[in-house]
Design a protein around this motif. Structure first.
Motif, mmCIF file in Angstrom:
data_model
loop_
_atom_site.group_PDB
_atom_site.id
_atom_site.type_symbol
_atom_site.label_atom_id
_atom_site.label_comp_id
_atom_site.label_asym_id
_atom_site.label_seq_id
_atom_site.Cartn_x
_atom_site.Cartn_y
_atom_site.Cartn_z
ATOM 1 N N GLY A 212 -4.134 -10.471 6.807
ATOM 2 C CA GLY A 212 -2.733 -10.778 6.479
ATOM 3 C C GLY A 212 -2.239 -10.348 5.113
ATOM 4 N N GLY A 213 -3.045 -9.617 4.355
ATOM 5 C CA GLY A 213 -2.678 -9.364 2.958
ATOM 6 C C GLY A 213 -2.023 -8.026 2.650
ATOM 7 N N ALA A 214 -1.678 -7.248 3.676
ATOM 8 C CA ALA A 214 -1.105 -5.916 3.408
ATOM 9 C C ALA A 214 0.177 -6.021 2.596
ATOM 10 C CB ALA A 214 -0.832 -5.199 4.732
ATOM 11 N N LYS A 215 0.419 -5.022 1.735
ATOM 12 C CA LYS A 215 1.614 -5.040 0.873
ATOM 13 C C LYS A 215 2.444 -3.787 1.137
ATOM 14 C CE LYS A 215 -0.119 -7.688 -3.068
ATOM 15 N NZ LYS A 215 -1.311 -8.280 -2.456
ATOM 16 N N ASN B 192 -6.256 -4.835 0.346
ATOM 17 C CA ASN B 192 -5.350 -5.985 0.446
ATOM 18 C C ASN B 192 -5.476 -6.640 1.815
ATOM 19 O OD1 ASN B 192 -4.198 -5.820 -2.134
ATOM 20 N ND2 ASN B 192 -2.807 -4.194 -1.474
ATOM 21 N N ALA B 193 -5.711 -5.823 2.838
ATOM 22 C CA ALA B 193 -5.937 -6.334 4.193
ATOM 23 C C ALA B 193 -7.058 -5.516 4.806
ATOM 24 C CB ALA B 193 -4.674 -6.181 5.038
ATOM 25 N N SER C 148 0.304 -9.755 8.613
ATOM 26 C CA SER C 148 0.828 -9.388 7.304
ATOM 27 C C SER C 148 2.353 -9.520 7.268
ATOM 28 C CB SER C 148 0.439 -7.942 6.949
ATOM 29 O OG SER C 148 -0.954 -7.839 6.747
#
Ligand SMILES: Nc1ncnc2c1ncn2[C@@H]1O[C@H](COP(=O)(O)OP(=O)(O)OP(=O)(O)O)[C@@H](O)[C@H]1O
Ligand SMILES: Cc1ncc(C[n+]2csc(CCOP(=O)(O)O)c2C)c(N)n1
Ligand SMILES: [Mg+2]
Length: 307
Positions: A142-145, A202-203, A222
């Motif tokens: 879930g951390g994609a930016k 990030n993910a 994400s």
């Protein structure tokens, strides 16, 4: 209502909401014990579903450990311990011996210690692998930016081509065909990516069901739009040869094929590591959904209640 109406992922979503399983949704569960972040994961291989009786049992053992280790690596973890449950018909001891040769060889390769398990009599052979790892920094789906590049390790689609070749039961296989079969039978989890993922991603997740399906989970978790380009998908020379010979679209193998156990991860494009076999296949953008060359991408990968 039958579970097949929900499908594998509809069922997981249903259970998650109905029983408030907030932690569910990444390749491993991350739990804090004291100051340590423990990663926990399980994977099952079932005869007829994940392997056939004709497969070398040592390969089945190797593959199960690899699948389990792959989930730990995907979340930035160092694999440490393994427990193995055998669901066992009354087979020859030799078969169990071969299975454990594969399991123990894989444990040695990945630096994992086999510390226990369980045995149950069963009609069909099944093996369940429970893996434990440790991480300094958990990297989930879930951390994609926005602005991240979308990357994959290695090449995609080889395992599906290998499976098709096995099912052809040819009397003679050419070298490139044997290499595809090998990738299906004995995939290697990407332990060479642990430092990169835990430092920069990030993910992250592994690709076990097929890119077109797995990437949907990451985009959804994400809450962003994942845009990828077909021509960027990394294909092996062996898959290209296979597709040419059989008049197939190699990109379809890369999008649908599961069990390559490559990694899918995002981070700023500047973090690319030229010493790893990583390929940028797209970009994370504002919005939602997964798009291939601008058109919505459908999940075409493996689903236990649909495939
Ligand atoms: N029966 C279940 N009960 C609770 N959680 C489940 C159950 N089955 C799956 N999950 C959770 O659902 C999430 C998605 O599972 P999924 O099988 O897609 O990913 P995965 O574990 O990474 O698969 P693979 O091991 O094939 O890579 C995971 O967090 C998993 O732990
Ligand atoms: C005999 C035979 N038929 C089909 C397949 C293909 N297959 C089975 S499970 C799976 C996804 C990953 O499993 P899971 O989601 O359980 O981790 C895939 C792609 C196979 N390996 N063997
Ligand atoms: Mg996984």
């Amino acid at each position: 209502m039958k579970v097949s109406q929900l499908g594998e992922f509809g069922l997981i979503e249903y259970l998650k909401n109905r029983f408030y399983l907030e932690e569910v949704g990444d390749d491993t569960a991350c739990v804090k014990v004291g100051d340590s972040l423990l990663l926990l994961t399980c994977d099952t291989l079932l005869e007829g579903r994940h392997f056939l009786d004709s497969y070398p049992m040592s390969a089945v053992g190797w593959k199960g450990v690899s699948a389990c280790v792959s989930d730990l690596i995907a979340n930035g973890g160092k694999p440490l311990y393994l427990l193995v449950t055998l669901l066992l018909p009354d087979v020859e001891l030799k078969k169990v011996d071969e299975l454990y040769e594969g399991i123990t060889r894989a444990c040695e390769f990945y630096g994992v210690k086999l510390v226990g398990g369980n045995v149950v009599k069963s009609e069909r052979l099944g093996i369940d692998f429970f893996g434990v790892g440790l991480t300094e920094r958990f990297v989930g789906r879930g951390g994609a930016k926005v602005g991240d590049g979308i990357f994959v390790s290695g090449t995609l689609g080889d395992s599906l081509a290998g499976l098709e070749l096995i099912l052809m039961e040819k009397r003679h296989y050419e070298d490139f065909e044997l290499r595809l079969i090998e990738r299906h039978l004995r995939p290697t989890a990407r332990i060479d990516y642990i430092a990169h993922i835990s430092k920069y991603a990030n993910a992250s997740m592994d690709i076990s069901d097929g890119l077109s399906s797995d990437i949907q989970h990451m985009a959804k978790r994400s809450g962003l739009r994942f845009s990828i380009q077909k021509e960027k998908l990394p294909l092996s020379r062996e898959l290209l040869e296979y597709a040419k010979r059989h008049g197939k679209d190699p990109y379809s193998y890369a999008l649908r094929g599961g069990e390559d156990y490559q990694l899918l991860f995002t981070h700023p494009p500047s973090r690319i590591n030229p010493f790893l076999d990583m390929t940028q296949i797209g970009t994370v953008e504002e919005g939602e959904g997964v798009f291939l060359d601008g058109a919505p991408l459908e999940a075409q990968g493996f689903d236990h209640f649909k495939s």
